[in-house]
Design an enzyme around this catalytic site. Structure first.
Site, PDB file in Angstrom:
ATOM      1  N   HIS A  52      -4.204-110.489  17.201  1.00 54.31           N
ATOM      2  CA  HIS A  52      -3.492-109.957  18.363  1.00 54.31           C
ATOM      3  C   HIS A  52      -2.642-111.044  19.011  1.00 54.31           C
ATOM      4  O   HIS A  52      -2.766-112.220  18.684  1.00 54.31           O
ATOM      5  CB  HIS A  52      -4.474-109.396  19.397  1.00 54.31           C
ATOM      6  CG  HIS A  52      -5.067-108.085  19.021  1.00 54.31           C
ATOM      7  ND1 HIS A  52      -6.168-107.981  18.205  1.00 54.31           N
ATOM      8  CD2 HIS A  52      -4.708-106.813  19.334  1.00 54.31           C
ATOM      9  CE1 HIS A  52      -6.474-106.699  18.037  1.00 54.31           C
ATOM     10  NE2 HIS A  52      -5.605-105.971  18.712  1.00 54.31           N
ATOM     11  N   LYS A  79      -3.944-111.732  24.706  1.00 51.07           N
ATOM     12  CA  LYS A  79      -5.145-110.877  24.711  1.00 51.07           C
ATOM     13  C   LYS A  79      -6.372-111.740  24.998  1.00 51.07           C
ATOM     14  O   LYS A  79      -6.619-112.728  24.303  1.00 51.07           O
ATOM     15  CB  LYS A  79      -5.302-110.144  23.375  1.00 51.07           C
ATOM     16  CG  LYS A  79      -6.460-109.147  23.372  1.00 51.07           C
ATOM     17  CD  LYS A  79      -6.435-108.290  22.116  1.00 51.07           C
ATOM     18  CE  LYS A  79      -7.612-107.325  22.081  1.00 51.07           C
ATOM     19  NZ  LYS A  79      -7.606-106.374  23.211  1.00 51.07           N
TER      20      LYS A  79
END
EC number: 1.17.1.8
Length: 216
Positions: A127, A131
């Site tokens: 990600h 995040k």
């Protein structure tokens, strides 16, 4: 449908507004760090923000008797208990990933693991650098579909919306199954399906799989 967004000014909030407005739905409640703008009573509230925002979101849903679509990750037991209590009053869909593809993959994995029960399995998820939680809620979701604990490897680099790879290995061969979210639009589309599903539903907790597959 009239709807509200918690985290309105964030990246997901803006994407949700775009997708919902394209379908003619009316944004009547905006919530972000700057405060609350209430234009009318929403049928559904959408929240993809943070666990810290959940108490306020729950209060708004109770105030308006509005359904809740919750895509927030990194929830703790106290948050899940809040949702269970809320679901006694309004309909709720909570999921860690609102991608239709991921939820199809989850169902597929639950069948595949029965055939490859003696194979090694690991999950790799990637990600964007912003995040905070690791492993991702989606990786945990896929692990649950396997029905056992498996190693999960988390990468946080660049601006990747979300890549998940499930690797099965045996002597002499491997199988890699990959899902890639190209943009946040996929999650907004899933949130739209969930919101439309909730309108007119009785109070209760509903899964995103029920939204996609119905009673199958």
């Amino acid at each position: 449908m009239k709807y509200g967004i918690v985290g309105y000014s964030g990246r997901m909030g803006q994407e949700i507004q775009k997708v919902f407005s394209e379908k003619g739905h009316e944004l009547v409640l905006k919530v972000d760090v700057n405060g609350v703008e209430e234009l009318d009573s929403p049928d559904v509230v959408i929240d993809f923000s943070s666990p810290e925002a959940l108490p306020k979101t729950v209060d708004l849903c109770k105030k308006y008797r509005a359904g809740l679509v919750l895509g927030t990750t990194a929830l703790k037991e106290e948050h899940l208990q809040m949702l269970r209590e809320l679901s006694k009053e309004v309909p709720v869909v909570q999921a860690y990933n609102f991608s239709i593809g991921i939820n199809v993959l989850k169902r597929f994995l639950s069948e595949l693991v029965k055939v490859l029960e003696d194979w090694d399995v690991e999950i790799v998820e990637t990600h964007h650098r912003f995040k905070k939680d690791a492993p991702s809620g989606t990786a945990i979701l896929l692990e649950s579909a396997l029905g056992k604990s498996v190693p999960i490897h988390s990468l946080r680099v660049g601006g990747v919306p979300g890549d998940h790879v499930v690797v099965f290995g045996n002597i002499g061969e491997t199988i890699e199954i990959k899902h890639r979210a190209i943009s946040r639009t996929v999650f907004a589309i899933g949130a739209l399906k969930a919101a439309e599903f909730l309108v007119g539903k009785d109070p209760g907790m509903y899964s995103f799989e029920e939204v996609i597959f119905g009673g199958e």
